[in-house]
Scaffold this active site. Structure first.
Site, PDB file in Angstrom:
ATOM      1  N   LYS A   1      78.443  -6.833  -2.538  1.00 57.36           N
ATOM      2  CA  LYS A   1      78.647  -5.022  -2.576  1.00 57.36           C
ATOM      3  C   LYS A   1      79.969  -4.680  -2.003  1.00 57.36           C
ATOM      4  CE  LYS A   1      74.203  -2.330  -1.623  1.00 57.36           C
ATOM      5  NZ  LYS A   1      73.255  -2.836  -0.903  1.00 57.36           N
TER       6      LYS A   1
ATOM      7  N   LYS B   1      69.403  -5.044 -12.735  1.00 60.29           N
ATOM      8  CA  LYS B   1      68.262  -4.887 -12.533  1.00 60.29           C
ATOM      9  C   LYS B   1      68.227  -3.509 -12.680  1.00 60.29           C
ATOM     10  CE  LYS B   1      68.740  -4.894  -7.791  1.00 60.29           C
ATOM     11  NZ  LYS B   1      68.720  -4.236  -6.259  1.00 60.29           N
TER      12      LYS B   1
ATOM     13  N   LYS C   1      70.046   2.225  -8.723  1.00 63.17           N
ATOM     14  CA  LYS C   1      70.390   3.913  -8.514  1.00 63.17           C
ATOM     15  C   LYS C   1      71.672   4.520  -8.622  1.00 63.17           C
ATOM     16  CE  LYS C   1      66.979   4.367  -4.277  1.00 63.17           C
ATOM     17  NZ  LYS C   1      67.605   3.848  -3.202  1.00 63.17           N
TER      18      LYS C   1
HETATM   19  P1  AMP Z   1      66.794   0.419  -2.801  1.00 59.45           P
HETATM   20  O1  AMP Z   1      66.842   0.996  -3.851  1.00 59.45           O
HETATM   21  O2  AMP Z   1      67.909  -0.710  -3.350  1.00 59.45           O
HETATM   22  O3  AMP Z   1      66.802   1.271  -1.644  1.00 59.45           O
HETATM   23  O4  AMP Z   1      65.352  -0.554  -3.262  1.00 59.45           O
HETATM   24  C1  AMP Z   1      64.420   0.316  -2.381  1.00 59.45           C
HETATM   25  C2  AMP Z   1      63.344  -0.441  -2.750  1.00 59.45           C
HETATM   26  O5  AMP Z   1      62.955  -0.573  -4.664  1.00 59.45           O
HETATM   27  C3  AMP Z   1      63.113  -2.067  -2.403  1.00 59.45           C
HETATM   28  O6  AMP Z   1      61.802  -2.476  -2.042  1.00 59.45           O
HETATM   29  C4  AMP Z   1      63.796  -2.818  -3.595  1.00 59.45           C
HETATM   30  O7  AMP Z   1      63.515  -3.699  -3.964  1.00 59.45           O
HETATM   31  C5  AMP Z   1      62.862  -1.454  -4.853  1.00 59.45           C
HETATM   32  N1  AMP Z   1      63.890  -2.175  -6.269  1.00 59.45           N
HETATM   33  C6  AMP Z   1      65.133  -1.569  -6.282  1.00 59.45           C
HETATM   34  N2  AMP Z   1      65.020  -1.753  -7.798  1.00 59.45           N
HETATM   35  C7  AMP Z   1      64.220  -2.477  -8.125  1.00 59.45           C
HETATM   36  C8  AMP Z   1      63.684  -2.733  -9.644  1.00 59.45           C
HETATM   37  N3  AMP Z   1      65.649  -2.936 -10.429  1.00 59.45           N
HETATM   38  N4  AMP Z   1      62.482  -3.786  -9.743  1.00 59.45           N
HETATM   39  C9  AMP Z   1      62.341  -4.234  -8.431  1.00 59.45           C
HETATM   40  N5  AMP Z   1      62.186  -3.336  -7.660  1.00 59.45           N
HETATM   41  C10 AMP Z   1      63.298  -2.917  -7.089  1.00 59.45           C
END
Ligand code: AMP
Length: 326
Positions: free
Chosen positions: A107, A189, A192
């Protein structure tokens, strides 16, 4: 306990990495799930869209099957005890280890003009979220493994120095391996805020899903029977495993191994299976998002439950630290 940042629209990675497990856990465990709006501020200082984003993440979680009557569903900043525990845990986190965190380095590279202290101490805030409810099971995707290890270090340091207050938190996926849902461009991956065209959002309309899958990276067709799959093809099969029927997957596996596979057919089938999965969630989320009174009720009662649990933990923390002065 787990959380999702309010930094944009939820996607298949959020669902299969995290929310699917929230839904399974809510009937078996005492669960706390929250929208991590404070974490969002570490990379998204502009708050113009924050309110909508918080409401949307809530609505999408509920549309996926999370039941606010069963699990406490709240917004992080509505529980100020989070900030208090974060401050105390910060004294047990060292600059060197924080600087070495992979997500911090990533980041800092992406936002070189905003490498703020909140970003550096992101894993401490996450540890505070978890420890606040003395949680031991944390349903997260594979990308969170290192943060969970750091959370374990912080709470173990606390327990060692002041006495046993916190259980060790572990990433949880019902005995299965943690999941990483790949992006459609062959690397990385789903996420968002990056790779928007290579990520399938739970709010995507059917036609957009078809377009995105059509554009997904593929490779040359296999030349020998039973060849290993190139990464981009492996990724398409991985997505298929999440949304398609067993015999559909088997058909395309056989086609691949017998050299009769047509990637166009594979993509068409995958797109339709994703649509079958996403469209009811999308429509339900729209309805919930528009019902602001309901969202307010969910947030208010979720925060009350979370604060009750947080306050009882902080009492234990203060007493262990000798900070109960009267
Ligand atoms: P975030 O969107 O980074 O706030 O992540 C929220 C949750 O979604 C966390 O538990 C992450 O590990 C999961 N997560 C986000 N992107 C992925 C992805 N591409 N594959 C699997 N889990 C994800």
């Amino acid at each position: 306990m787990s959380g999702i940042r309010s930094t944009g629209f939820l996607h298949l990675g959020n669902y299969f990495g995290a929310i699917r497990n929230y839904v399974r856990m809510q009937t078996e465990f005492n669960c706390f799930f929250m929208v991590a709006d404070l974490h969002a501020l570490t990379t998204h200082p502009d708050t113009k869209e924050l309110k909508e984003s918080v409401q949307r993440v809530l609505a999408e979680n509920i549309a996926c099957g999370l039941d606010p009557e069963k699990a406490a569903l709240y917004c992080q900043s509505h529980v100020p005890e989070t900030a208090e525990l974060y401050l105390l845990l910060n004294m047990l986190a060292y600059k060197g280890e924080l600087e070495k965190t992979v997500t911090f380095k990533e980041k800092a590279r992406q936002h070189p003009d905003n490498v703020n202290a909140g970003l550096l101490t992101y894993p401490v805030l996450q540890a505070a979220d978890i420890a606040l409810h003395r949680a031991d099971l944390v349903p997260v995707g594979k990308d969170q493994e290192q943060h969970l290890e750091m959370a374990r270090n912080f709470v173990n340091r606390f327990n060692h120095r002041y006495g046993d207050v916190f259980p060790e938190p572990h990433a949880f996926n019902f005995g299965d391996e943690l999941i990483k849902v790949p992006s459609l461009d062959g690397g990385g991956k789903m996420s968002k805020s990056q790779n928007q065209y290579a990520t399938i959002y739970l709010s995507d309309e059917d036609e957009l899903i078809r377009k995105k899958i059509k554009k997904a990276k593929t490779d040359i067709a296999p030349e020998k029977p039973n060849s290993p799959k190139p990464e981009s093809i492996q990724n398409l099969f991985l997505l298929m495993k999440l949304v398609s029927e067993e015999d559909t997957i088997q058909k395309f596996e056989d086609d691949f191994n017998h050299l009769t596979i047509r990637y166009g057919d594979l993509k068409n089938q995958l797109a339709e299976d994703i649509i079958r999965f996403v469209s009811p969630i999308r429509e339900r989320a729209k309805e919930i998002f528009n019902d602001k009174e309901y969202l307010k009720k969910v947030m208010t009662s979720g925060a009350a439950r979370a604060r009750e649990s947080a306050q009882s933990t902080l009492k234990l923390v203060k007493s262990a630290m000798g900070m109960d002065y009267f």
